[in-house]
Write a protein that holds these residues in place. Structure first.
Motif, PDB file in Angstrom:
ATOM      1  N   SER A  45       0.828  -1.206   0.000  1.00 45.19           N
ATOM      2  CA  SER A  45       0.000   0.000   0.000  1.00 45.19           C
ATOM      3  C   SER A  45       0.864   1.259   0.000  1.00 45.19           C
ATOM      4  O   SER A  45       0.520   2.266  -0.635  1.00 45.19           O
ATOM      5  CB  SER A  45      -0.927   0.001   1.215  1.00 45.19           C
ATOM      6  N   VAL A  46       1.999   1.213   0.706  1.00 42.88           N
ATOM      7  CA  VAL A  46       2.932   2.343   0.708  1.00 42.88           C
ATOM      8  C   VAL A  46       3.406   2.629  -0.711  1.00 42.88           C
ATOM      9  O   VAL A  46       3.376   3.783  -1.179  1.00 42.88           O
ATOM     10  CB  VAL A  46       4.144   2.046   1.630  1.00 42.88           C
ATOM     11  N   GLU A  47       3.858   1.598  -1.407  1.00 42.23           N
ATOM     12  CA  GLU A  47       4.371   1.762  -2.772  1.00 42.23           C
ATOM     13  C   GLU A  47       3.285   2.302  -3.699  1.00 42.23           C
ATOM     14  O   GLU A  47       3.513   3.246  -4.477  1.00 42.23           O
ATOM     15  CB  GLU A  47       4.891   0.422  -3.295  1.00 42.23           C
ATOM     16  N   GLN A  48       2.106   1.703  -3.636  1.00 39.47           N
ATOM     17  CA  GLN A  48       1.029   2.101  -4.543  1.00 39.47           C
ATOM     18  C   GLN A  48       0.557   3.525  -4.260  1.00 39.47           C
ATOM     19  O   GLN A  48       0.248   4.276  -5.197  1.00 39.47           O
ATOM     20  CB  GLN A  48      -0.133   1.111  -4.423  1.00 39.47           C
ATOM     21  N   THR A  49       0.490   3.902  -3.000  1.00 41.41           N
ATOM     22  CA  THR A  49       0.046   5.257  -2.652  1.00 41.41           C
ATOM     23  C   THR A  49       1.059   6.300  -3.105  1.00 41.41           C
ATOM     24  O   THR A  49       0.688   7.349  -3.651  1.00 41.41           O
ATOM     25  CB  THR A  49      -0.204   5.369  -1.138  1.00 41.41           C
ATOM     26  N   ALA A  50       2.344   6.009  -2.886  1.00 40.68           N
ATOM     27  CA  ALA A  50       3.379   6.949  -3.338  1.00 40.68           C
ATOM     28  C   ALA A  50       3.323   7.113  -4.850  1.00 40.68           C
ATOM     29  O   ALA A  50       3.427   8.233  -5.378  1.00 40.68           O
ATOM     30  CB  ALA A  50       4.755   6.463  -2.891  1.00 40.68           C
ATOM     31  N   GLU A  51       3.144   6.007  -5.576  1.00 41.96           N
ATOM     32  CA  GLU A  51       3.050   6.068  -7.035  1.00 41.96           C
ATOM     33  C   GLU A  51       1.825   6.870  -7.467  1.00 41.96           C
ATOM     34  O   GLU A  51       1.895   7.653  -8.429  1.00 41.96           O
ATOM     35  CB  GLU A  51       2.981   4.650  -7.608  1.00 41.96           C
ATOM     36  N   ALA A  52       0.705   6.697  -6.762  1.00 41.13           N
ATOM     37  CA  ALA A  52      -0.518   7.421  -7.115  1.00 41.13           C
ATOM     38  C   ALA A  52      -0.342   8.925  -6.925  1.00 41.13           C
ATOM     39  O   ALA A  52      -0.816   9.731  -7.737  1.00 41.13           O
ATOM     40  CB  ALA A  52      -1.681   6.919  -6.266  1.00 41.13           C
ATOM     41  N   LEU A  53       0.348   9.324  -5.875  1.00 40.63           N
ATOM     42  CA  LEU A  53       0.585  10.745  -5.639  1.00 40.63           C
ATOM     43  C   LEU A  53       1.499  11.334  -6.710  1.00 40.63           C
ATOM     44  O   LEU A  53       1.229  12.418  -7.251  1.00 40.63           O
ATOM     45  CB  LEU A  53       1.199  10.960  -4.247  1.00 40.63           C
ATOM     46  N   VAL A  54       2.572  10.618  -7.017  1.00 39.53           N
ATOM     47  CA  VAL A  54       3.501  11.099  -8.044  1.00 39.53           C
ATOM     48  C   VAL A  54       2.795  11.219  -9.386  1.00 39.53           C
ATOM     49  O   VAL A  54       3.024  12.175 -10.148  1.00 39.53           O
ATOM     50  CB  VAL A  54       4.722  10.163  -8.143  1.00 39.53           C
ATOM     51  N   ALA A  55       1.901  10.258  -9.695  1.00 46.17           N
ATOM     52  CA  ALA A  55       1.162  10.292 -10.960  1.00 46.17           C
ATOM     53  C   ALA A  55       0.272  11.529 -11.059  1.00 46.17           C
ATOM     54  O   ALA A  55      -0.035  11.984 -12.166  1.00 46.17           O
ATOM     55  CB  ALA A  55       0.321   9.025 -11.104  1.00 46.17           C
TER      56      ALA A  55
END
Length: 631
Positions: free
Chosen positions: A260-270
């Motif tokens: 979830s950490v990885e996916q959330t960080a990626e979603a914010l950067v996107a």
């Protein structure tokens, strides 16, 4: 204008005849740049400087560090600071050196020759403060070293880590009781920002500090706005929080899992929001890099598991968000306390749903540990759920958990105070749910999670219902007056109250310990209606991305000078490879702008400008101020 180094001033003060209290205030002013102590700071400093022991409970941002730093400067010898924060020791030492204090650390990041050099500095009396981890301090070799040194005090930071039932237990802290026996004449100060009454008692006993003076400050952080909202699409909810209230600001987002950490960080950067992940599965060098970038950058968001955050001294974290339910109020309080250390308005926000309750209970029931450990974990979770589901002031309930009564019943700065929730009589609904659980078990020998139970209550056909002939049960369709979402909300709250429970690997629902009185009609059930997401009530409208909250009260011309100082500070911090706040905090920059100093001497009167920084930065600050007076 020539100003002697702060370290020289400290030595001069030690040799002087001024009273201890006067010398403490002088150090506060000339070294740290502050005019007065806050709360219990003066009393704590006097206690330890006089050779007494102290147990200090003080909230994050309350100024705990000064409570051992100043006594270490007042007393002869070196202050030993015991801390679990190896990754942050270099920054802590750099911050002290920045104000003229002779500091160093001993930990596993040092090469052998570097460690020996620090040891020689200690033995030569060339250090005011020395940081080390507990596992190093309890080694016989380290204790032999300390016996040969002249010690001013022992400061045990993050002292709650000694509690075996606490949220941040560190086994190596248990060995620190040896300090009382091995160094009986050296004063000790134990400090923490997170301790219930039980943890307070435990750390006192385990560290053998029964004879110490105890200083317990209010845990209230009035600048933090606490908000908890129903979890729908948590990442979208997080994005709305950031883009509408905290655009361009630093924040911490906590998630339960590494994925979830990885996916959330990626979603914010996107979405164009600068963010970095942090969890134990990353390479140590990557974690260190991400932590340092977060500390040094402005407007960067770190997305992390609870492996991140203890000891983070970044003052301008404007929000802490939880996308999953914390395991305890202690953990929640410590994590949210990382917001707003500078005293400016900040947000503690959480998205919380039924799945959080089920998954946390499953984690406890199926996890390792003794039955006593599991009972303790369930108790912590129950308190956390009660905080989430309260219809009264969250701040009042939070403080009461730590044994502190308040003079107010409504703080005016949490969601339940700003928008009091509506409640409804859910007694009949609770009885229908319990009846469905009992009928499914007795007549079909079946137990289900919330999804299938709601299908039965709504009378909705599916493969399971058809195969098990659920439509023949008397409870089939008896809950049609509520929607699926309303049933999920009700079940979440009933779980929190112990009226129903979730058990086993699949989180199947069963009647809870509080079910009997409800079924018999001996007690009523009032539940809250889920509210729409709440926006901050703070005035001032939307700020420009990256604008500092500390500067919100400034006039346009003053803001121009403030931004000029921020740009200068960023350049200096980049050159020195230190976080900007180690140069000057935003609050100090605002003080400079408001004072408009005409000389280095006038600049020295601004809060937060100590002697060392005045000598190092004074002329440059005056030059950086647009239209600054000269002379």
């Amino acid at each position: 204008m020539s100003i002697p180094p702060a370290a020289d001033q400290i030595s001069a003060r030690r040799e002087g005849d001024a009273g201890q209290a006067d010398r403490a205030l002088e150090i506060l002013s000339s070294v740290f740049g502050y005019d007065s102590f806050r709360g219990d700071q003066r009393a704590i400093i006097e206690q330890v400087a006089a050779g007494g022991d102290a147990v200090v409970l003080m909230p994050t941002g309350g100024g705990k560090s000064l409570c051992y730093q100043i006594p270490a400067l007042l007393r002869e010898g070196t202050g030993i600071v015991v801390s679990p924060l190896i990754a942050l020791m270099a920054d802590q030492v750099a911050a002290l050196e920045g104000v003229g204090i002779r500091a160093a650390y001993l930990n596993s990041t040092l090469e052998l020759d570097e460690a020996r050099a620090v040891e020689q500095q200690l033995l030569a009396g060339e250090l005011d403060l020395l940081y080390m981890a507990p596992e190093r301090l309890v080694l016989p070799r380290t204790q032999d070293l300390l016996r040969r040194a002249h010690l001013a005090l022992f400061a045990i930071d993050e002292a709650h880590c000694v509690s075996q039932w606490g949220h941040d237990f560190r086994p190596d802290y248990l060995g620190l009781s040896v300090l009382a026996e091995a160094f009986p004449t050296v004063p000790r100060i134990a400090l923490t920002a997170t301790a219930t009454e039980a943890t307070h008692r435990e750390l006192t006993e385990r560290l053998q500090m029964q004879e110490a003076e105890h200083f317990v400050s209010s845990f209230d952080r009035p600048n933090i706005q606490y908000r908890i909202e129903p979890k729908a699409s948590p990442r979208e909810q997080l994005l709305r929080l950031i883009t509408t209230e905290h655009e361009g600001e630093s924040g911490i987002v906590y998630c339960l899992s590494r994925k979830s950490v990885e996916q959330t960080a990626e979603a914010l950067v996107a979405r164009g929001i600068p963010a970095l992940p942090y969890h134990a599965g990353l390479d140590a060098a990557v974690r260190q890099d991400h932590q340092e970038r977060f500390l040094r950058a402005e407007g960067l968001i770190i997305v992390a598991t609870i492996a991140f955050g203890m000891g983070i001294d970044k003052p301008d974290v404007r929000f802490v968000a939880h996308l999953d339910l914390p395991k305890s109020i202690e953990g929640y309080y410590q994590e949210t306390g990382r917001a707003g250390r500078d005293g400016q308005p900040s947000t503690a926000w959480m998205a919380y749903g039924l799945g959080d309750v089920v998954s946390q209970r499953k984690f406890i029931d199926t996890g390792e540990g003794s039955e006593q450990f599991k009972r303790n974990a369930r108790s912590h979770l129950d308190a956390m759920l009660a905080l989430c589901e309260t219809v009264s002031c969250r701040r009042v309930q939070l403080l009461r958990y730590f044994g502190q009564d308040t003079e107010f019943t409504s703080c005016g700065n949490c969601d339940t105070c700003l928008s009091p929730p509506q409640t409804w009589d859910a007694t009949v609904a609770a009885q229908k749910l319990l009846s469905a659980l009992i009928r499914l078990d007795r007549e079909r020998g079946q137990k289900f999670g919330s999804g299938q139970v709601i299908e039965v209550l709504l009378g909705r056909e599916n493969t399971r219902s058809t195969q098990s002939r659920h439509h023949e049960l008397s409870v089939w369709g008896i809950g049609e007056e509520l929607s699926e979402k309303e049933w999920r909300t009700a079940i979440r709250q009933l779980l929190a109250r112990g009226i129903v429970e979730a058990e086993g690997d699949y989180g199947v629902l069963i009647p809870g310990p509080q079910a009997g009185p409800v079924l018999r009609g001996e007690s009523t059930v009032e539940l809250a209606v889920d509210r729409a997401p709440q926006r901050s009530s703070r005035s001032g409208g939307r700020r420009a991305a990256g604008a500092s909250r500390a500067a919100e009260s400034l006039e346009p011309a003053q803001r121009e000078r403030f931004e000029a100082l921020r740009a200068w500070r960023t350049a200096v911090a980049k050159e020195k490879q230190i976080p900007p706040y180690m140069v000057f905090s935003d609050a100090t920059l605002v003080g400079i702008v408001e004072a408009r100093p005409a000389s280095v001497a006038q600049l020295g009167a601004v809060s937060g400008v100590g002697a060392k920084k005045l000598a190092e930065y004074g002329e440059a600050v005056l030059e950086a101020l647009p239209d600054a007076p000269t002379g």
